[in-house]
Every structure is written in structure tokens, then in C-alpha cells.
Design a protein around this motif. Structure first.
Motif, PDB file in Angstrom:
ATOM      1  N   GLU A  69       0.837  -1.207   0.000  1.00 22.22           N
ATOM      2  CA  GLU A  69       0.000   0.000   0.000  1.00 22.22           C
ATOM      3  C   GLU A  69       0.867   1.250   0.000  1.00 22.22           C
ATOM      4  O   GLU A  69       0.444   2.297  -0.461  1.00 22.22           O
ATOM      5  CB  GLU A  69      -0.916   0.013   1.222  1.00 22.22           C
ATOM      6  CG  GLU A  69      -2.006  -1.031   1.169  1.00 22.22           C
ATOM      7  CD  GLU A  69      -2.898  -0.988   2.397  1.00 22.22           C
ATOM      8  OE1 GLU A  69      -2.876   0.015   3.143  1.00 22.22           O
ATOM      9  OE2 GLU A  69      -3.618  -1.970   2.611  1.00 22.22           O
ATOM     10  N   LEU A  70       2.090   1.123   0.525  1.00 18.61           N
ATOM     11  CA  LEU A  70       3.026   2.244   0.597  1.00 18.61           C
ATOM     12  C   LEU A  70       4.347   1.807  -0.028  1.00 18.61           C
ATOM     13  O   LEU A  70       4.957   0.835   0.423  1.00 18.61           O
ATOM     14  CB  LEU A  70       3.251   2.658   2.056  1.00 18.61           C
ATOM     15  CG  LEU A  70       4.218   3.796   2.307  1.00 18.61           C
ATOM     16  CD1 LEU A  70       3.684   5.097   1.725  1.00 18.61           C
ATOM     17  CD2 LEU A  70       4.465   3.958   3.790  1.00 18.61           C
ATOM     18  N   THR A 101      -3.079   3.777 -13.386  1.00 21.55           N
ATOM     19  CA  THR A 101      -3.955   4.903 -13.719  1.00 21.55           C
ATOM     20  C   THR A 101      -3.214   6.212 -13.954  1.00 21.55           C
ATOM     21  O   THR A 101      -3.793   7.146 -14.504  1.00 21.55           O
ATOM     22  CB  THR A 101      -4.999   5.116 -12.615  1.00 21.55           C
ATOM     23  OG1 THR A 101      -4.332   5.361 -11.379  1.00 21.55           O
ATOM     24  CG2 THR A 101      -5.920   3.920 -12.489  1.00 21.55           C
ATOM     25  N   ALA A 102      -1.940   6.303 -13.550  1.00 22.26           N
ATOM     26  CA  ALA A 102      -1.244   7.592 -13.667  1.00 22.26           C
ATOM     27  C   ALA A 102       0.176   7.497 -14.216  1.00 22.26           C
ATOM     28  O   ALA A 102       0.876   8.498 -14.233  1.00 22.26           O
ATOM     29  CB  ALA A 102      -1.225   8.293 -12.309  1.00 22.26           C
ATOM     30  N   ASN A 103       0.611   6.332 -14.650  1.00 26.97           N
ATOM     31  CA  ASN A 103       1.935   6.225 -15.277  1.00 26.97           C
ATOM     32  C   ASN A 103       1.892   6.839 -16.668  1.00 26.97           C
ATOM     33  O   ASN A 103       0.833   6.881 -17.302  1.00 26.97           O
ATOM     34  CB  ASN A 103       2.359   4.761 -15.389  1.00 26.97           C
ATOM     35  CG  ASN A 103       3.114   4.276 -14.167  1.00 26.97           C
ATOM     36  OD1 ASN A 103       3.312   5.003 -13.210  1.00 26.97           O
ATOM     37  ND2 ASN A 103       3.535   3.035 -14.209  1.00 26.97           N
ATOM     38  N   ALA A 129       4.989   6.009 -11.215  1.00 31.38           N
ATOM     39  CA  ALA A 129       5.432   7.396 -11.262  1.00 31.38           C
ATOM     40  C   ALA A 129       5.001   8.191 -10.035  1.00 31.38           C
ATOM     41  O   ALA A 129       5.707   9.081  -9.583  1.00 31.38           O
ATOM     42  CB  ALA A 129       4.907   8.067 -12.530  1.00 31.38           C
ATOM     43  N   LYS A 130       3.800   7.874  -9.510  1.00 28.56           N
ATOM     44  CA  LYS A 130       3.278   8.594  -8.343  1.00 28.56           C
ATOM     45  C   LYS A 130       2.171   7.768  -7.718  1.00 28.56           C
ATOM     46  O   LYS A 130       1.858   6.685  -8.190  1.00 28.56           O
ATOM     47  CB  LYS A 130       2.777   9.981  -8.746  1.00 28.56           C
ATOM     48  CG  LYS A 130       1.655   9.968  -9.768  1.00 28.56           C
ATOM     49  CD  LYS A 130       1.280  11.396 -10.137  1.00 28.56           C
ATOM     50  CE  LYS A 130       0.152  11.436 -11.138  1.00 28.56           C
ATOM     51  NZ  LYS A 130      -0.242  12.797 -11.458  1.00 28.56           N
ATOM     52  N   THR A 131       1.566   8.281  -6.670  1.00 25.61           N
ATOM     53  CA  THR A 131       0.455   7.592  -6.022  1.00 25.61           C
ATOM     54  C   THR A 131      -0.667   7.387  -7.029  1.00 25.61           C
ATOM     55  O   THR A 131      -1.042   8.321  -7.734  1.00 25.61           O
ATOM     56  CB  THR A 131      -0.048   8.415  -4.815  1.00 25.61           C
ATOM     57  OG1 THR A 131       1.025   8.508  -3.867  1.00 25.61           O
ATOM     58  CG2 THR A 131      -1.259   7.776  -4.167  1.00 25.61           C
ATOM     59  N   GLN A 132      -1.173   6.145  -7.085  1.00 23.50           N
ATOM     60  CA  GLN A 132      -2.182   5.816  -8.087  1.00 23.50           C
ATOM     61  C   GLN A 132      -2.813   4.461  -7.792  1.00 23.50           C
ATOM     62  O   GLN A 132      -2.373   3.740  -6.904  1.00 23.50           O
ATOM     63  CB  GLN A 132      -1.558   5.793  -9.472  1.00 23.50           C
ATOM     64  CG  GLN A 132      -0.443   4.762  -9.624  1.00 23.50           C
ATOM     65  CD  GLN A 132       0.268   4.889 -10.948  1.00 23.50           C
ATOM     66  OE1 GLN A 132      -0.332   4.627 -11.969  1.00 23.50           O
ATOM     67  NE2 GLN A 132       1.530   5.297 -10.923  1.00 23.50           N
ATOM     68  N   THR A 151      -4.782   0.574  -4.430  1.00 27.76           N
ATOM     69  CA  THR A 151      -4.172   1.901  -4.396  1.00 27.76           C
ATOM     70  C   THR A 151      -2.794   1.790  -3.757  1.00 27.76           C
ATOM     71  O   THR A 151      -2.646   1.191  -2.696  1.00 27.76           O
ATOM     72  CB  THR A 151      -5.036   2.886  -3.588  1.00 27.76           C
ATOM     73  OG1 THR A 151      -6.318   2.961  -4.201  1.00 27.76           O
ATOM     74  CG2 THR A 151      -4.414   4.273  -3.545  1.00 27.76           C
ATOM     75  N   VAL A 152      -1.791   2.365  -4.428  1.00 28.38           N
ATOM     76  CA  VAL A 152      -0.421   2.358  -3.915  1.00 28.38           C
ATOM     77  C   VAL A 152       0.015   3.805  -3.730  1.00 28.38           C
ATOM     78  O   VAL A 152      -0.020   4.595  -4.677  1.00 28.38           O
ATOM     79  CB  VAL A 152       0.541   1.641  -4.881  1.00 28.38           C
ATOM     80  CG1 VAL A 152       1.955   1.660  -4.323  1.00 28.38           C
ATOM     81  CG2 VAL A 152       0.091   0.220  -5.134  1.00 28.38           C
ATOM     82  N   LYS A 153       0.403   4.135  -2.521  1.00 27.01           N
ATOM     83  CA  LYS A 153       0.922   5.475  -2.245  1.00 27.01           C
ATOM     84  C   LYS A 153       2.431   5.431  -2.435  1.00 27.01           C
ATOM     85  O   LYS A 153       3.126   4.687  -1.767  1.00 27.01           O
ATOM     86  CB  LYS A 153       0.575   5.897  -0.825  1.00 27.01           C
ATOM     87  CG  LYS A 153       1.093   7.284  -0.514  1.00 27.01           C
ATOM     88  CD  LYS A 153       0.629   7.799   0.815  1.00 27.01           C
ATOM     89  CE  LYS A 153       1.337   9.098   1.071  1.00 27.01           C
ATOM     90  NZ  LYS A 153       0.564  10.191   1.396  1.00 27.01           N
ATOM     91  N   VAL A 154       2.899   6.216  -3.384  1.00 23.90           N
ATOM     92  CA  VAL A 154       4.327   6.259  -3.700  1.00 23.90           C
ATOM     93  C   VAL A 154       4.939   7.451  -2.974  1.00 23.90           C
ATOM     94  O   VAL A 154       4.484   8.577  -3.110  1.00 23.90           O
ATOM     95  CB  VAL A 154       4.544   6.381  -5.220  1.00 23.90           C
ATOM     96  CG1 VAL A 154       6.038   6.494  -5.533  1.00 23.90           C
ATOM     97  CG2 VAL A 154       3.944   5.182  -5.947  1.00 23.90           C
ATOM     98  N   THR A 155       5.964   7.164  -2.184  1.00 22.59           N
ATOM     99  CA  THR A 155       6.669   8.232  -1.477  1.00 22.59           C
ATOM    100  C   THR A 155       8.086   8.308  -2.006  1.00 22.59           C
ATOM    101  O   THR A 155       8.609   7.353  -2.553  1.00 22.59           O
ATOM    102  CB  THR A 155       6.699   7.973   0.049  1.00 22.59           C
ATOM    103  OG1 THR A 155       7.424   6.775   0.288  1.00 22.59           O
ATOM    104  CG2 THR A 155       5.319   7.865   0.624  1.00 22.59           C
ATOM    105  N   ILE A 156       8.704   9.443  -1.820  1.00 19.92           N
ATOM    106  CA  ILE A 156      10.092   9.614  -2.220  1.00 19.92           C
ATOM    107  C   ILE A 156      10.882   9.786  -0.929  1.00 19.92           C
ATOM    108  O   ILE A 156      10.748  10.798  -0.250  1.00 19.92           O
ATOM    109  CB  ILE A 156      10.260  10.820  -3.159  1.00 19.92           C
ATOM    110  CG1 ILE A 156       9.445  10.581  -4.412  1.00 19.92           C
ATOM    111  CG2 ILE A 156      11.732  11.050  -3.483  1.00 19.92           C
ATOM    112  CD1 ILE A 156       9.309  11.765  -5.315  1.00 19.92           C
ATOM    113  N   GLY A 157      11.635   8.771  -0.569  1.00 19.88           N
ATOM    114  CA  GLY A 157      12.378   8.807   0.683  1.00 19.88           C
ATOM    115  C   GLY A 157      11.456   8.875   1.891  1.00 19.88           C
ATOM    116  O   GLY A 157      11.822   9.399   2.920  1.00 19.88           O
ATOM    117  N   GLY A 158      10.233   8.363   1.759  1.00 17.12           N
ATOM    118  CA  GLY A 158       9.281   8.343   2.861  1.00 17.12           C
ATOM    119  C   GLY A 158       8.600   9.664   3.121  1.00 17.12           C
ATOM    120  O   GLY A 158       8.010   9.866   4.151  1.00 17.12           O
TER     121      GLY A 158
END
Length: 161
Positions: A69-70, A101-103, A129-132, A151-158
Motif C-alpha cells: 500500500e506504501l 492509472t497515472a503512469n 510514477a506517483k500515487t495511483q 491503491t499504492v501510495k508512492v513516497t520519495i524517501g518516505g
């Protein structure tokens, strides 16, 4: 003397229109209340999804997706998909599609299967690429289509996206 605010009356039509509009916003308000924004879906996703689902209406059933999820690093997101199928000549999974959905490119991967696989299970890694939302579609030999959305929340360095 103080100015008294003018109180306006709603007629029945205005009330119903306002109530309907408010009801339509409830899912967005609920997501915002939980710190979530409505996830946008790209035009390319809409086109790709329409093309993949042109053969049948997808049913949310029989697909297990193991996806974090994260994701601390969107460049390396592991995914495992398992479809509950007997994998016989008469009843098997023909293909598994991963769609984002957002790549920039909506169709992440397609895996072709046959009864020789014995189990409809695929493991891979993908870039997000980002949360999507990540949608997994399973094409069945009988023409059916199964679907799962995560849904996967993409973080950059948390630190969020």
C-alpha cells in the motif's frame, strides 16, 4: 443598527439540486477527511482500460494481488498476482494485464498463460510514477474478465509524493 443578513428560501427544486450535488461530493469529502485526494486517471489509462475491457465486463472476483500500500521507492514496486483457476484446457487464465492509472504508459505488463502453467500466478516488479491505482485484469478462456484494484501510495524517501 446592525445589518441583518438576508435569509433566502430554497424552493423544492433548489433543495433537491443542492442535496444531489452534495451527495455526489460525499466520496471526495470522505477521502479528504481521511487525508486522501481523489486519484486522477489519465486519458491513456482510460483508452487502455476501454480496449482491454471491450471483450467483457470485468468482475471483481478470484484475483489476489500482493502489492504494498506504501512504496518508499516507486522505481521498484514488487507485485504478485494469483488467480483462482483450475488451469485446465476447458477453464484457464489466458492473460494477466497490469494497468496503472497515472503512469506515462498505462499498460505496465501483460503475461500470457496456458494450462501448461498449472497455476495462474505471476510475480514481477514495476515502476510507479506517483500515487495511483493499480488494476489487474485476468482474461479467461471462456471470455470472462476478472479485475482487482489496489491503491499504492508512492513516497520519495518516505516523504509523500
Amino acid at each position: 443598527m446592525r445589518d441583518i443578513a438576508k435569509i433566502s428560501k430554497f424552493d423544492r427544486r433548489q433543495f433537491l439540486l443542492s442535496a444531489t450535488a452534495a451527495a455526489g461530493l460525499l466520496p471526495l469529502i470522505a477521502k479528504a477527511a481521511h487525508g486522501e485526494a481523489a486519484l486522477e486517471r489519465s486519458k491513456q489509462f482510460e483508452d487502455t482500460f476501454a480496449k482491454l475491457t471491450a471483450v467483457a465486463t470485468p468482475v471483481a472476483d478470484k484475483i489476489t494481488v500482493d502489492l504494498p500500500e506504501l512504496a518508499d521507492n516507486g522505481n521498484f514496486v514488487p507485485i504478485t498476482m494469483t488467480v483462482d483457476s483450475p488451469m485446465t484446457d476447458a477453464d484457464h487464465v489466458k492473460a494477466i494485464h497490469i494497468v496503472s492509472t497515472a503512469n506515462p504508459v498505462a499498460l505496465v505488463a501483460t503475461f500470457h498463460l496456458s494450462p501448461a502453467n498449472a497455476v495462474a500466478r505471476v510475480q514481477s516488479r514495476m515502476r510507479l510514477a506517483k500515487t495511483q491505482d493499480v488494476i489487474v485484469l485476468a482474461e479467461l478462456s471462456n471470455g470472462g474478465l476478472l479485475m482487482s484494484t489496489t491503491t499504492v501510495k508512492v513516497t520519495i524517501g518516505g516523504c509523500g509524493d
